[in-house]
Scaffold this active site. Structure first.
Site, PDB file in Angstrom:
ATOM      1  N   ARG A 232       0.704  -1.044  -0.020  1.00 38.50           N
ATOM      2  CA  ARG A 232      -0.220  -0.005  -0.150  1.00 38.50           C
ATOM      3  C   ARG A 232       1.014   1.196   0.165  1.00 38.50           C
ATOM      4  O   ARG A 232       1.731   1.579   0.892  1.00 38.50           O
ATOM      5  CB  ARG A 232      -0.820  -0.002   1.143  1.00 38.50           C
TER       6      ARG A 232
ATOM      7  N   CYS B 135     -16.298   1.736   0.450  1.00 42.37           N
ATOM      8  CA  CYS B 135     -15.084   0.898   0.712  1.00 42.37           C
ATOM      9  C   CYS B 135     -14.696   1.067   2.284  1.00 42.37           C
ATOM     10  O   CYS B 135     -13.878   0.279   2.632  1.00 42.37           O
ATOM     11  CB  CYS B 135     -14.067   1.340  -0.042  1.00 42.37           C
TER      12      CYS B 135
ATOM     13  N   HIS C 125      -7.261   0.833  -6.386  1.00 45.16           N
ATOM     14  CA  HIS C 125      -7.651   0.171  -5.267  1.00 45.16           C
ATOM     15  C   HIS C 125      -8.437  -1.161  -5.572  1.00 45.16           C
ATOM     16  O   HIS C 125      -9.364  -1.395  -5.512  1.00 45.16           O
ATOM     17  CB  HIS C 125      -8.548   0.928  -4.150  1.00 45.16           C
TER      18      HIS C 125
HETATM   19  N1  NVA Z   1     -10.042   6.933  -1.428  1.00 44.71           N
HETATM   20  C1  NVA Z   1      -9.472   6.609  -0.174  1.00 44.71           C
HETATM   21  C2  NVA Z   1      -9.793   5.034  -0.133  1.00 44.71           C
HETATM   22  C3  NVA Z   1      -9.259   4.367   1.353  1.00 44.71           C
HETATM   23  C4  NVA Z   1      -9.659   3.097   1.541  1.00 44.71           C
HETATM   24  C5  NVA Z   1      -7.970   6.626   0.215  1.00 44.71           C
HETATM   25  O1  NVA Z   1      -7.143   6.368  -0.806  1.00 44.71           O
HETATM   26  O2  NVA Z   1      -7.684   7.185   1.211  1.00 44.71           O
HETATM   27  N1   CP Z   2     -11.192  -0.054   2.353  1.00 44.04           N
HETATM   28  C1   CP Z   2      -9.881  -0.156   2.787  1.00 44.04           C
HETATM   29  O1   CP Z   2      -8.894  -0.527   2.079  1.00 44.04           O
HETATM   30  O2   CP Z   2      -9.679   0.055   4.213  1.00 44.04           O
HETATM   31  P1   CP Z   2      -8.485   0.178   5.101  1.00 44.04           P
HETATM   32  O3   CP Z   2      -7.916   1.508   4.623  1.00 44.04           O
HETATM   33  O4   CP Z   2      -8.918   0.461   6.384  1.00 44.04           O
HETATM   34  O5   CP Z   2      -7.522  -0.971   4.856  1.00 44.04           O
END
Ligand code: NVA
Ligand code: CP
Length: 306
Positions: free
Chosen positions: A102, A263, A129
């Protein structure tokens, strides 16, 4: 050997195959059966951003498959002190069997994958994602919303919107995205999605009108207005997105049996109202649980591809 950096790299058949595998694994766990296809295998999990769901689902998933996960936060590894990605990739992939990462720029993942000797999975980048979208579609299948659905995505043209573009254009359904001016999806990613859509027959409609997007939809979804890394823009975004809250009135324009997906984490009173989030139409916790099952499917599938 295959990596899973975006859904763009997978055919419709492969995506459906992974979903089927995940369904089998989910059914097995629900019946108390734990097959161990990844016994003695190790998953390295690199986190350069925070996480609740992604970390817990990957760590639990690899454990249920008979393997072991190592949580690697950039604060506690040499990556955080500037060790090059290409060195980290060669070192880690000489020891572990799979890597989940990530990170911020998507190019960091691409560089890691280029130097990795083992499959690399995108656990979220600034652009995509994909694991979340697989879990979302698995939830749509379970709710009977997978046959030519109309999906309405309301809000920021971010990593989630881009991943919806990829999923829709690969599987061939209708996606309507409504974003405020200045927060539209990337033109480059849209172009790619449109090229896939020409093959799959997907319909992609972009506007700045949430009501138009939601009218008659089967699935309504949204995401935070300020993603990780955009914290300093929070106040401006709150103003710019104020007409983009998925509330009961907006949800009322969708089909009466439509479902709501998010999400998570969700910010109540911003991108979604408490009422919608807690309604019977909301499938957010089923969706979150499916992260575990789908990622097990992805890990098994990728490991087999080696
Ligand atoms: N768009 C959000 C998704 C979190 C799971 C982010 O990148 O923070
Ligand atoms: N939806 C998602 O990816 O959640 P986290 O940021 O908690 O991993």
């Amino acid at each position: 050997m295959r990596h899973f950096l975006t859904l763009a790299d997978f055919s419709k058949e492969e995506i459906l195959e992974i979903l089927n595998l995940a369904k089998t694994l989910k059914n097995e766990v629900k019946s108390g059966i734990y097959s161990k296809p990844l016994a003695h295998k190790t998953l390295g999990m690199i986190f350069e951003k925070s996480s609740t769901r992604t970390r817990v689902s990957f760590e639990t998933g690899i454990y249920q498959l008979g393997g072991n996960g190592i949580f690697l936060s950039s604060n506690d590894t040499q990556l955080g002190r500037g060790e090059p990605i290409k060195d980290t990739a060669r070192v880690l992939s000489s020891m572990v069997d799979l890597v989940m990462m990530r990170t911020h720029q998507h190019s960091r993942l691409e560089e890691f994958a280029k130097y990795s000797k083992v499959p690399v999975i995108n656990g979220l980048s600034d652009d995509f994602h994909p694991m979340q979208l697989l879990a979302d579609f698995m939830t749509m299948q379970e709710c009977g919303k997978d046959k030519n659905p109309i999906v309405a995505y309301i809000g920021d043209g971010n990593n989630m919107a881009h991943s919806w573009l990829m999923l829709t254009s690969k599987l061939g359904f209708t996606l309507r995205i409504a974003s405020p001016k200045g927060y539209e999806v990337s033109k480059e990613i849209l172009k790619k999605a449109e090229s896939f859509a020409r093959i799959s027959g997907a319909k992609i409609l972009l506007s700045d009108n949430p009501r138009e997007a939601v009218a008659g939809a089967d699935v309504v979804t949204t995401d935070t207005w300020a993603s990780m890394g955009q914290e300093e823009q929070k106040d401006k975004r709150k103003r710019d997105f104020k007409d983009y809250c998925v509330d009961s009135e907006l949800m009322g324009l969708a089909k009466s049996d439509s479902i709501f997906l998010h999400c998570l984490p969700a910010y109540r009173g911003q991108e979604v109202s408490e009422e919608v989030l807690e309604s019977n139409q909301s499938k957010i916790f089923q969706e979150a649980e499916n992260r575990l099952h789908i990622q097990k499917g992805v890990m098994v599938w990728l490991h087999k591809s080696r």
